[in-house]
Scaffold this active site. Structure first.
Site, PDB file in Angstrom:
ATOM      1  N   SER A   1     -11.045  -1.105  -0.867  1.00 47.63           N
ATOM      2  CA  SER A   1      -9.746  -1.090  -0.185  1.00 47.63           C
ATOM      3  C   SER A   1      -9.906  -1.397   1.286  1.00 47.63           C
ATOM      4  O   SER A   1      -8.979  -1.881   1.926  1.00 47.63           O
ATOM      5  CB  SER A   1      -9.098   0.296  -0.297  1.00 47.63           C
ATOM      6  OG  SER A   1      -8.354   0.416  -1.471  1.00 47.63           O
TER       7      SER A   1
ATOM      8  N   ASP B   1       0.857  -1.202   0.000  1.00 48.38           N
ATOM      9  CA  ASP B   1       0.000   0.000   0.000  1.00 48.38           C
ATOM     10  C   ASP B   1       0.883   1.238   0.000  1.00 48.38           C
ATOM     11  O   ASP B   1       1.962   1.214  -0.585  1.00 48.38           O
ATOM     12  CB  ASP B   1      -0.906  -0.065   1.240  1.00 48.38           C
ATOM     13  CG  ASP B   1      -2.222   0.624   1.013  1.00 48.38           C
ATOM     14  OD1 ASP B   1      -3.275  -0.035   1.089  1.00 48.38           O
ATOM     15  OD2 ASP B   1      -2.216   1.834   0.719  1.00 48.38           O
TER      16      ASP B   1
ATOM     17  N   HIS C   1      -3.845   5.893   3.445  1.00 48.76           N
ATOM     18  CA  HIS C   1      -4.503   4.673   2.969  1.00 48.76           C
ATOM     19  C   HIS C   1      -3.816   3.420   3.527  1.00 48.76           C
ATOM     20  O   HIS C   1      -4.497   2.517   4.038  1.00 48.76           O
ATOM     21  CB  HIS C   1      -4.455   4.662   1.435  1.00 48.76           C
ATOM     22  CG  HIS C   1      -5.304   3.637   0.765  1.00 48.76           C
ATOM     23  ND1 HIS C   1      -4.892   2.342   0.569  1.00 48.76           N
ATOM     24  CD2 HIS C   1      -6.542   3.709   0.231  1.00 48.76           C
ATOM     25  CE1 HIS C   1      -5.827   1.661  -0.075  1.00 48.76           C
ATOM     26  NE2 HIS C   1      -6.844   2.458  -0.284  1.00 48.76           N
TER      27      HIS C   1
END
Lengths: 83, 653
Positions: B435, B32, B105
């Protein structure tokens, strides 16, 4: 200009076809790369989930690399996105 | 995350997953945007020494040193050569050339999968509670492959290559590319090699829903995860001058609106731009917006940016209306001004009011966090949908998990909206997407791996799928927010994950590397394409007849031609006993009479653990439907205690 023409490619190699002349597959990879480009640098070599390497090449260099013995595929880099 | 553990029945993991200590030997690799190591979600209190099998490392770089790792965050690497080869050297004043997460994220997904318990978590008081990952005792290793300019396949492939060498047990990848064939997709290629080494790979299904054929990460050796909602909401009602109220959601926290109604204006009427309704940068006329609440339409620019644009133009507040693409799906945002999101229907009603009242007024009533919301889960509108564009005979997505308004750890490098003007800093943030659902499954897979170390990646995926539910407790089928109707296996795959039942599935559909090679042979892959995936001389046996439908997958996708063509399809499956001895009887359900389903044998008796029994399903189309028609069914094997369920999707083309 030539540098700008270059794209990153992922090259997958049939490691089991490494010629006996080479002691280590990374030397074989390097020799294959140098056979199509004097200036290209290895970005990565891949040893576990694939066998091969990545590097920046012109389209012409990429095409001639495809013809080298032991080269399974020469794919241009893709861009992924987060979900 | 908060609320998700309870929603999934993991309120007290110890009661459900007794071997919680063995989970601490499981390592989840997260590809990520990196990690914010100071997040309390990576506190290692109570964790024993790093597993002896671990070979990874903690790489130093911009604002990151080896001391940022610990017994929870046991690995941190970054891969930027591909990124820099294309976009030039990283400007370390803008982004960290290190595992440090400048985006949020990566911290969010890693802490969702395996974050330690953090009491008193919330975002500005929203979604309060004790935040914890799915596998609070699993270890985390982050592999930063996504940068400001994107995620490049040569970096991703090297990260997977390295993660496997480091000995991760689970790989979590909340990213996707185009829908190129498996042998050209670096995630699929890397995942194949990881699967061969016994690594469970889960990926996000993509956010291109509700369109059909919109999935990413379709390889059968990857677990493809769609998104559903939780039973939690953040209501923020729109109250109009005509007395009408409309539901909305918001995470806004800040100065209140005036206690009285405020003037309301539609952005399209306060702009000279043709797309003035979208509240994009520089399109609103301050004189027409100042002191008013502005109705903006969703689309093109980021939802939170719209709020920033309204605020910059002097607006008091914002109402963000969905368009047909998102329908009634409400995703909450931490707006920079009093703002709320409403569904398409409500948006249309508000526009009617605007057009009918010469002095339209409005206010927004913020209600904070509400739990116990029903129906839930519903399939998120944005969740990508099947059928499988690459191999129609493999039903995808595999499963859905919570992916809407999920709170989890965040980076300290940016605000909750991610906007440059957002100077707020938060420890936890609420965001939505597949996600978010992917790391839920990654963490649950780690729990299963800890409880059943001998299970293969395919067995873990099978357990998660055959125990997933497709109906609410009241017997009603799970809804799809995009249609307001029951969702189908092309939306929810096998259904919504249920980790409590997955721990003891009874039987599993296992798969070996050779099974997958046989699948590739059935796809008529060339020797080179197969060698590119298997890294050896695997060859298809020219004397053997391979069939895609023989891949021992825990679900069924059956394709017929509307005009003629074969009307009989045979699928063979093998079940492996992972529970006590028992006799399982098959039951069939189907929405259509046009396909006769028969199973032989109808009873499978297992005398011991790991015993395997096979069966064949024959689908006989006795009638046809127009092209692009779908219908669905279900095959269940039960011994009275365990139910091993598989969805069936029929498609006519």
């Amino acid at each position: 200009v030539e540098e700008n023409q270059k794209t990153t490619y992922i090259i997958r190699m049939a490691k089991y076809q490494m010629p006996a002349a080479f002691e280590h597959h990374s030397h074989w990879y390097d020799s294959s790369l140098k056979s199509v480009s004097d200036s290209a640098e290895m970005l990565y070599t891949y040893n576990n989930v694939v066998h091969g390497f990545s590097t920046k090449l012109t389209p012409q260099e990429a095409d001639s690399l495809k013809t080298r013995p032991g080269v399974l595929s020469v794919w241009p880099e893709l861009r992924y996105e987060l979900h | 995350t908060t609320r998700t553990p309870e929603f999934l029945g993991l309120g007290k993991t110890e009661s459900v997953y007794p071997e919680s200590d063995s989970v601490s030997d499981v390592v989840i690799g997260v590809l990520d945007t990196g990690v914010w190591p100071e997040s309390k979600s990576f506190d290692d209190t109570g964790l024993g020494p790093v597993p002896g099998s671990w070979k990874g490392s903690c790489e130093a770089g911009t604002n990151f040193t080896a001391s940022n790792c610990n017994r929870k965050l046991i690995g941190a690497r970054f891969f930027s050569k591909g990124y820099e080869a294309t976009l030039g050297p990283i400007d370390t004043s803008r982004e960290s050339k290190s595992p440090r997460d400048d985006d949020g994220h990566g911290t969010h997904t890693a802490s969702t999968a395996a974050g330690s318990e953090v009491e008193g978590a919330s975002l500005f008081g929203y979604a309060p509670g004790t935040a914890r990952g799915m596998a609070t005792r699993a270890r985390v290793a982050v592999y930063k492959v996504c940068w400001v300019g994107g995620c490049f396949s040569s970096d991703i492939l090297k990260a997977i290559d390295q993660a496997v060498e480091d000995n991760v047990n689970v790989l979590s990848m909340s990213l996707g590319g185009g829908m190129s064939d498996y042998y050209r997709d670096s995630v699929a290629v890397g995942a194949f090699g990881a699967m061969e080494k016994g690594v469970f790979v889960s990926c996000s299904a993509g956010n291109a829903g509700p369109s059909s054929f919109s999935l990413s990460n379709l390889a059968p050796w990857i677990t493809t995860v769609g998104a559903g909602t939780l039973d939690r909401d953040f209501p923020a009602y729109v109250s109009l001058g005509n007395g009408m109220n409309y539901s909305g959601v918001s995470l806004y926290r800040g100065n209140s609106l005036p206690g009285t109604l405020s003037p309301l204006v539609y952005a399209a009427n306060a702009s000279n731009a043709t797309n003035g309704n979208l509240c994009m940068m520089g399109t609103l006329i301050p004189e027409k917006v100042a002191g008013k609440i502005v109705l903006c339409d969703r689309g093109v620019n980021a939802r939170v940016q719209k709020g920033a644009v309204v605020k910059a133009a002097g607006g008091l507040g914002m109402i963000l209306a969905n368009t047909a693409a998102n329908g009634e799906e409400l995703v909450a945002d931490a707006h920079l001004l009093p703002g709320t999101s409403v569904g398409q229907k409500s948006g249309d009603e508000i526009k009617k009011y605007l057009a009918s009242d010469p002095k339209p007024t409005v206010t927004i009533l913020f209600e904070g966090t509400k739990v116990g919301i029903q129906p839930s889960p519903v399939v998120a509108a944005f969740s990508s949908r099947g059928p499988n564009t690459i191999t129609p005979e493999i039903l995808k997505p595999d499963i859905i998990a919570p992916g809407v308004n999920i709170i989890a750890g965040w980076s300290g490098a940016l605000g909750p909206t991610g906007l440059p003007i957002d100077s707020r800093r938060v420890a936890f943030n609420i965001i939505s997407g597949t996600s978010m659902s992917c790391p839920h499954v990654s963490g649950l897979a780690a729990l299963l791996k800890g409880a059943h170390p001998e299970w293969s990646p395919a067995a873990i995926r099978s357990a998660l799928m055959t125990t997933a539910y497709t109906v609410y407790k009241n017997g009603q089928r799970i809804l799809d927010i995009a249609t307001g109707k029951p969702s189908t296996p092309f939306d929810h795959g096998a259904g919504h994950v249920d980790p409590v039942v997955a721990l003891d599935p009874g039987l599993v559909y296992d798969l070996t590397v050779d099974d997958y090679v046989g699948f590739l042979c059935a796809l008529h892959y060339t020797d080179e394409q197969i060698s590119g995936l298997t890294r050896n001389k695997s060859r298809c046996d020219t004397k053997q007849k391979y069939s895609v439908t023989d891949l021992n997958y825990p679900s069924f996708a059956v394709n017929f031609l509307s005009t003629g063509g074969s009307t009989v399809a045979k699928y063979s499956r093998t079940l492996t006993n992972v529970g006590p001895p028992g006799t399982y009887k098959v039951s069939l359900k189907s929405e259509t009479q046009l396909v006769k389903i028969s199973v032989a044998p109808e009873t499978l008796t297992f005398g011991q653990l790991s015993e395997k029994k096979s069966y064949t399903v024959t689908f006989n189309a006795v009638g046809s439907m127009p092209p692009n028609s779908n219908s669905f069914g279900r095959i269940e094997w039960s011994d009275g205690k365990h139910v091993v369920g598989s969805p069936i999707a029929f498609s006519w083309s």
